[in-house]
Motif scaffolding. Structure first.
Motif, PDB file in Angstrom:
ATOM      1  N   GLY A  74       0.825  -1.209   0.000  1.00 59.02           N
ATOM      2  CA  GLY A  74       0.000   0.000   0.000  1.00 59.02           C
ATOM      3  C   GLY A  74       0.856   1.255   0.000  1.00 59.02           C
ATOM      4  O   GLY A  74       0.466   2.300   0.526  1.00 59.02           O
ATOM      5  N   THR A  75       2.035   1.173  -0.599  1.00 54.34           N
ATOM      6  CA  THR A  75       2.944   2.333  -0.626  1.00 54.34           C
ATOM      7  C   THR A  75       2.524   3.320  -1.715  1.00 54.34           C
ATOM      8  O   THR A  75       1.802   2.962  -2.646  1.00 54.34           O
ATOM      9  N   ARG A  76       3.001   4.537  -1.597  1.00 57.12           N
ATOM     10  CA  ARG A  76       2.616   5.603  -2.531  1.00 57.12           C
ATOM     11  C   ARG A  76       3.213   5.384  -3.914  1.00 57.12           C
ATOM     12  O   ARG A  76       4.346   4.922  -4.049  1.00 57.12           O
ATOM     13  N   LEU A  77       2.431   5.749  -4.918  1.00 55.22           N
ATOM     14  CA  LEU A  77       2.978   5.875  -6.272  1.00 55.22           C
ATOM     15  C   LEU A  77       3.011   7.375  -6.546  1.00 55.22           C
ATOM     16  O   LEU A  77       1.985   8.019  -6.720  1.00 55.22           O
ATOM     17  N   VAL A  78       4.221   7.929  -6.545  1.00 53.49           N
ATOM     18  CA  VAL A  78       4.377   9.383  -6.580  1.00 53.49           C
ATOM     19  C   VAL A  78       4.579   9.863  -8.017  1.00 53.49           C
ATOM     20  O   VAL A  78       5.505   9.408  -8.699  1.00 53.49           O
ATOM     21  N   HIS A  79       3.701  10.749  -8.476  1.00 55.58           N
ATOM     22  CA  HIS A  79       3.874  11.349  -9.802  1.00 55.58           C
ATOM     23  C   HIS A  79       4.964  12.419  -9.687  1.00 55.58           C
ATOM     24  O   HIS A  79       4.781  13.420  -8.992  1.00 55.58           O
ATOM     25  N   CYS A  80       6.087  12.219 -10.357  1.00 57.36           N
ATOM     26  CA  CYS A  80       7.225  13.140 -10.228  1.00 57.36           C
ATOM     27  C   CYS A  80       7.195  14.168 -11.349  1.00 57.36           C
ATOM     28  O   CYS A  80       7.791  13.960 -12.413  1.00 57.36           O
ATOM     29  N   ARG A  81       6.538  15.295 -11.106  1.00 57.82           N
ATOM     30  CA  ARG A  81       6.368  16.295 -12.164  1.00 57.82           C
ATOM     31  C   ARG A  81       7.642  17.091 -12.399  1.00 57.82           C
ATOM     32  O   ARG A  81       8.015  17.340 -13.528  1.00 57.82           O
ATOM     33  N   TYR A  93       6.698   8.119 -12.604  1.00 53.44           N
ATOM     34  CA  TYR A  93       6.236   7.794 -11.256  1.00 53.44           C
ATOM     35  C   TYR A  93       7.322   7.061 -10.488  1.00 53.44           C
ATOM     36  O   TYR A  93       8.102   6.318 -11.079  1.00 53.44           O
ATOM     37  N   VAL A  94       7.328   7.285  -9.176  1.00 55.68           N
ATOM     38  CA  VAL A  94       8.204   6.496  -8.307  1.00 55.68           C
ATOM     39  C   VAL A  94       7.342   5.718  -7.323  1.00 55.68           C
ATOM     40  O   VAL A  94       6.476   6.291  -6.650  1.00 55.68           O
ATOM     41  N   LYS A  95       7.528   4.406  -7.271  1.00 50.66           N
ATOM     42  CA  LYS A  95       6.852   3.567  -6.284  1.00 50.66           C
ATOM     43  C   LYS A  95       7.725   3.582  -5.032  1.00 50.66           C
ATOM     44  O   LYS A  95       8.843   3.038  -5.028  1.00 50.66           O
ATOM     45  N   ASP A  96       7.225   4.210  -3.987  1.00 50.81           N
ATOM     46  CA  ASP A  96       8.043   4.532  -2.813  1.00 50.81           C
ATOM     47  C   ASP A  96       8.028   3.398  -1.789  1.00 50.81           C
ATOM     48  O   ASP A  96       7.336   3.460  -0.769  1.00 50.81           O
ATOM     49  N   GLU A 218      -3.423  -0.753 -10.100  1.00 48.98           N
ATOM     50  CA  GLU A 218      -4.585  -0.060  -9.525  1.00 48.98           C
ATOM     51  C   GLU A 218      -4.335   1.442  -9.413  1.00 48.98           C
ATOM     52  O   GLU A 218      -5.219   2.250  -9.699  1.00 48.98           O
ATOM     53  N   GLN A 219      -3.111   1.802  -8.981  1.00 45.33           N
ATOM     54  CA  GLN A 219      -2.815   3.225  -8.760  1.00 45.33           C
ATOM     55  C   GLN A 219      -2.755   4.014 -10.058  1.00 45.33           C
ATOM     56  O   GLN A 219      -2.955   5.222 -10.060  1.00 45.33           O
ATOM     57  N   LEU A 220      -2.485   3.330 -11.167  1.00 43.85           N
ATOM     58  CA  LEU A 220      -2.498   4.005 -12.465  1.00 43.85           C
ATOM     59  C   LEU A 220      -3.907   3.987 -13.079  1.00 43.85           C
ATOM     60  O   LEU A 220      -4.070   4.274 -14.268  1.00 43.85           O
ATOM     61  N   GLY A 221      -4.892   3.622 -12.287  1.00 46.00           N
ATOM     62  CA  GLY A 221      -6.271   3.639 -12.774  1.00 46.00           C
ATOM     63  C   GLY A 221      -6.635   2.424 -13.608  1.00 46.00           C
ATOM     64  O   GLY A 221      -7.491   2.494 -14.487  1.00 46.00           O
ATOM     65  N   GLY A 222      -6.005   1.283 -13.330  1.00 43.47           N
ATOM     66  CA  GLY A 222      -6.374   0.048 -14.026  1.00 43.47           C
ATOM     67  C   GLY A 222      -5.574  -0.220 -15.282  1.00 43.47           C
ATOM     68  O   GLY A 222      -6.099  -0.705 -16.273  1.00 43.47           O
ATOM     69  N   ARG A 223      -4.290   0.100 -15.228  1.00 46.16           N
ATOM     70  CA  ARG A 223      -3.387  -0.267 -16.336  1.00 46.16           C
ATOM     71  C   ARG A 223      -1.959  -0.405 -15.810  1.00 46.16           C
ATOM     72  O   ARG A 223      -1.573   0.286 -14.856  1.00 46.16           O
ATOM     73  N   PRO A 224      -1.175  -1.293 -16.429  1.00 42.89           N
ATOM     74  CA  PRO A 224       0.243  -1.326 -16.061  1.00 42.89           C
ATOM     75  C   PRO A 224       0.977  -0.189 -16.746  1.00 42.89           C
ATOM     76  O   PRO A 224       0.446   0.419 -17.683  1.00 42.89           O
ATOM     77  N   VAL A 365       6.109   5.679 -17.107  1.00 47.46           N
ATOM     78  CA  VAL A 365       7.329   5.056 -16.593  1.00 47.46           C
ATOM     79  C   VAL A 365       7.240   4.962 -15.069  1.00 47.46           C
ATOM     80  O   VAL A 365       7.021   5.972 -14.402  1.00 47.46           O
ATOM     81  N   VAL A 366       7.407   3.771 -14.539  1.00 47.35           N
ATOM     82  CA  VAL A 366       7.442   3.609 -13.085  1.00 47.35           C
ATOM     83  C   VAL A 366       8.826   3.123 -12.665  1.00 47.35           C
ATOM     84  O   VAL A 366       9.320   2.110 -13.163  1.00 47.35           O
ATOM     85  N   CYS A 367       9.456   3.882 -11.758  1.00 52.23           N
ATOM     86  CA  CYS A 367      10.727   3.481 -11.151  1.00 52.23           C
ATOM     87  C   CYS A 367      10.440   2.946  -9.753  1.00 52.23           C
ATOM     88  O   CYS A 367       9.742   3.599  -8.976  1.00 52.23           O
TER      89      CYS A 367
END
Ligand SMILES: *Cc1c(COP(=O)(O)O)cnc(C)c1O
Ligand SMILES: [Zn+2]
Length: 407
Positions: A74-81, A93-96, A218-224, A365-367
């Protein structure tokens, strides 16, 4: 649900105490009855809170009432603007994973592995560790009331991680050698009935770790994402994430799969070498990197990792220590995210390779930032300017601020 060898297909029971195939030595994996699971997900998931146990239908647990949990996942998925703008990526995005109970993604695996230990009725849990595995196993063992024994490479473990293992009450032995030697010893010990092995050879741990993929979906709204970029040490986590993304397609929840980019430190890059030569892995005897969490020369999960990268159309690459430190500082300065050096490795890859033209500005992109920066304060301080001492009066403070050009 069945346990099987990924090389020869031999099957094992869910109550067998087995880590690798008894016939061929291959790695084990777990498969579920996806047709049955399809009937109930995602609706049962949506009723539960975020975290590893939300995805119970895809976890290898027979008796969930034994669960040893501390709210992992349940960690944050942070949008890095801001960082995304610098790297010319709109959807970075960074998965923290530093937000886990002991500060690394290892907790996702340990909640399952230690629950499994209770199911099996074993009492002595053992691991070799570059740091975070020991922090996590020590905490979950404490919570379960089980004994924890950890072998660490002497002098090569970050201060915060050692403090954790000690305070949680683990028996810590510092092996005069590297991680790979510690793991060899632990594997030999775990052949005896007294010890249960919780390194990432243990297939149950990876089942917990794969839930990171479900959360990102899930955090991306239902897409990888289009790309998943992840540091690679023993290569369990990249294998786990790929499994999670594959399972989402097996359940018919999406047709998309990310390209997996595994990144190693240049001083500890046996997988990158194997990938480039299209050869089997040759272990490296001497490995060194500032990112101690991935200071590994003989990654046990290399076959799973190479498969993940090839099946996904991704790649393996390496970055040097200087880039890792730069990336760690940039992520902290632009986004307020303090990750340990290994956790910054994916950002280091992006900083080096944005010009390659591989990743499009509109790609998602998710890091995966695998561990919390507070685990390794020495490195953060070593590469920072020391605070200047000033007299306790306002004029002196102002004068110093003028001198360094702040005001
Ligand atoms: C364990 C760890 C890794 C490496 O994961 P593997 O599954 O061994 O590839 C990377 N970063 C951190 C912070 C870790 O603790
Ligand atoms: Zn086999």
């Amino acid at each position: 649900m069945r346990v099987y060898c990924i090389e020869c297909g031999k099957e094992y029971g869910l109550m067998d105490r087995v880590y690798t195939c008894r016939s061929c030595g291959g790695l084990l994996d777990i498969e579920y009855d996806y047709e049955a699971v399809k009937e109930v997900v995602p609706s049962v998931w949506l009723k539960r809170s975020m975290g590893v146990w939300r995805y119970l239908e895809l976890l290898p647990v027979l008796n969930p009432s034994l669960r040893v949990s501390m709210g992992e996942g349940g960690t944050r998925l942070v949008h890095c603007r801001r960082l995304g703008k610098m790297l010319n990526l709109r959807h970075l995005y960074v998965k923290d994973e530093g937000g886990n109970p002991t500060g690394s993604f290892k907790d996702r695996g340990m909640t399952i592995g230690v629950t499994k230990a209770l199911e099996l009725g074993v009492r002595n849990l053992i691991c070799a560790s570059t740091g975070n595995t020991s922090s996590s196993l020590a905490a979950y063992s404490a919570r379960a009331g089980l004994n924890c024994i950890v072998l660490i490479p002497s002098g090569k473990i970050a201060l915060g991680k050692l403090a954790q293992a000690l305070i949680y009450g683990a028996k810590v032995l510092a092996v005069k050698g590297g991680f790979d030697e510690a793991l060899r010893i632990v594997r030999e010990l775990s052949a005896k009935p007294d010890f249960y092995l919780l390194n990432s050879l243990n297939p149950y741990r990876l089942e917990g770790q794969k839930t990171g993929s479900f959360e990102i979906y899930e955090q991306l709204g239902g897409r990888p994402p289009d790309w998943l970029i992840i540091p690679v040490g023993n290569a369990g986590n990249i294998s786990a994430y790929w499994k999670g993304f594959k399972e989402l397609t097996l359940l018919g929840l999406t047709d998309l799969r990310p390209k997996m980019v595994g990144v190693q430190a240049r001083g500890a890059n046996p997988l990158v070498k194997a990938f480039r030569k299209h050869k089997d892995l040759t272990p490296l005897d001497q490995v060194e990197t500032v990112a101690t969490a991935i200071r590994i020369g003989n990654p046990v999960n290399w076959r799973k990792a190479i498969r993940a990268v090839e099946e996904s159309g991704g790649l393996l690459d390496d970055v040097d220590d200087e880039d890792i430190i730069k990336a760690q500082r940039l992520l902290a300065k632009t986004e307020g995210l303090f990750v340990e050096p290994a956790g910054a490795v994916p950002i280091a890859y992006l900083m080096k390779h944005r010009e390659d033209g591989l990743i499009d500005v509109d790609d998602v992109v998710v890091c995966v930032a695998t561990g919390n920066g507070l685990k390794d304060p020495d490195i953060a301080i070593r590469f920072s300017e020391k605070p200047k001492e000033v007299e306790p009066n306002t004029e002196c403070v102002l004068e110093e601020l003028r001198r360094i050009g702040v005001v």
